[in-house]
Motif scaffolding. Structure first.
Motif, PDB file in Angstrom:
ATOM      1  N   GLU A 161     -17.697  23.036  -4.318  1.00 36.61           N
ATOM      2  CA  GLU A 161     -19.080  23.506  -4.225  1.00 36.61           C
ATOM      3  C   GLU A 161     -20.024  22.356  -3.869  1.00 36.61           C
ATOM      4  N   GLN A 162     -19.758  21.179  -4.449  1.00 41.80           N
ATOM      5  CA  GLN A 162     -20.601  20.018  -4.179  1.00 41.80           C
ATOM      6  C   GLN A 162     -20.492  19.588  -2.713  1.00 41.80           C
ATOM      7  N   ALA A 214     -12.988  23.403  -8.151  1.00 40.17           N
ATOM      8  CA  ALA A 214     -14.028  24.326  -7.670  1.00 40.17           C
ATOM      9  C   ALA A 214     -15.394  23.652  -7.652  1.00 40.17           C
ATOM     10  N   ARG A 262     -19.605  21.486  -0.141  1.00 38.35           N
ATOM     11  CA  ARG A 262     -20.225  22.504   0.719  1.00 38.35           C
ATOM     12  C   ARG A 262     -21.752  22.422   0.637  1.00 38.35           C
ATOM     13  N   GLY A 263     -22.252  22.106  -0.561  1.00 36.82           N
ATOM     14  CA  GLY A 263     -23.691  21.965  -0.713  1.00 36.82           C
ATOM     15  C   GLY A 263     -24.251  20.792   0.075  1.00 36.82           C
TER      16      GLY A 263
END
Length: 314
Positions: free
Chosen positions: A242-243, A238, A245-246
């Motif tokens: 997130e990284q 996860a 997508r960021g």
């Protein structure tokens, strides 16, 4: 019907190709030396028919690359064979090693009885190659314990990766799942190609670091960011999702940097759900796996068949 001068008309046959002269001639295949140690593939995870089929395909590839190779399969969680005269369905790694050593000793004894001036068995009776793409300290400890328990002289190699051939295998598995553009040789693209790849492994931080090396090669092939995560560390997948997508990746894909037997059931599906993306299949018996297993074996023994090499980066 054929005549003494050749085949009858209308019956095409494949004629042997003339051998190319000079430096462009294909090298003659190297055969395994007589009496060479067995290659024993150490298979992790619970034994099953599926696992056995996968392992058999891997050793079949290795045998095709090195004629005369004595290749065997031993299961880290296999059944013990105390008599070393017959094998259960899924023989343990220790019993396979003991059997290989007993066979070598028996060959030596038969040679002596036949009057041959044979020296006693020297060197390893087997070279053990773990069926693992990357490091996993817990699994490797169990493999070492099994090698010791076998009581036979055996050499244990390192795991198969990192290697350019594994980046190629990952690329193919992603393409098969419609999650990456295919390589140039396949001449097609897919509209669902991911723009960020989570390279999933097991074995903790050491495995993640090792997977990252192959990940760089995969990123070069796909021209998208690739980051490694540990399936067996809570929150790792996860966090990497997130990284990515960021950093601008909108469509992710999960690529297992795993062959298959070492993967706990349901772990991959749970990770894909956690990351909110689709997943490719594990590497499985991709031809590179058999070639890399053989490469570990020949390197350990100092013999040199045609070398495993990576495909050009696209």
């Amino acid at each position: 019907m054929s005549s003494p001068t050749g085949p009858a008309s209308g019956l095409p046959v494949r004629m042997p190709r003339p051998r190319q002269p000079g430096r462009h001639r294909r090298p003659e295949p190297v055969a395994a030396p007589e009496g060479a140690p067995a290659l024993v593939l150490a298979v992790p995870g619970p034994p099953s028919t599926t696992t056995r089929q996968l392992a058999e395909e891997v050793v079949s590839i290795a045998r095709s690359e090195l004629p005369g190779l004595d290749a065997r399969i031993g299961y880290v969680d296999g059944e013990e064979d105390a008599t070393v005269t017959s094998f259960p369905e899924f023989p343990s790694l220790a019993s396979v090693l003991a059997h290989a050593a007993a066979e070598r000793t028996a060959r030596f004894e038969r040679a002596r009885e036949a009057g041959a001036d044979a020296a006693g068995p020297e060197g390893p009776a087997a070279v053990v190659v773990p069926l693992l793409a990357g490091p996993d300290s817990a699994l490797m400890l169990r493999v070492r314990e099994a090698v010791t328990a076998g009581g036979a002289p055996a050499e244990l190699t390192d795991v198969l990766g990192p290697h350019p051939l594994l980046a190629e295998a990952l690329h193919v598995r992603l393409s098969e799942a419609g999650l990456a553009r295919a390589d140039r040789a396949r001449l097609f693209t897919v509209a669902t190609a991911a723009d960020g790849i989570i390279l999933a492994t097991v074995g903790g931080e050491e495995a993640v670091q090792a997977a990252g090396i192959t990940g760089m090669l995969l990123a070069a092939r796909l021209a998208v960011p690739v980051m490694a995560a540990a399936l067996d560390q809570e929150g790792s997948v996860a966090a990497i999702a997130e990284q990515l997508r960021g950093a601008g990746s909108a469509q992710l894909a999960l690529a297992p940097y795993l062959i298959g037997p070492e993967l706990d059931e349901g772990l991959l599906d749970a990770a894909a759900k956690e990351a909110g993306c689709s997943a490719a299949e594990p590497l499985g018996p991709y031809p590179a796996i058999g070639k890399l297993a053989l490469s570990k074996y020949t390197t350990a023994l100092g013999i040199a068949p045609q070398q495993a090499s990576g495909a050009p980066v696209h």
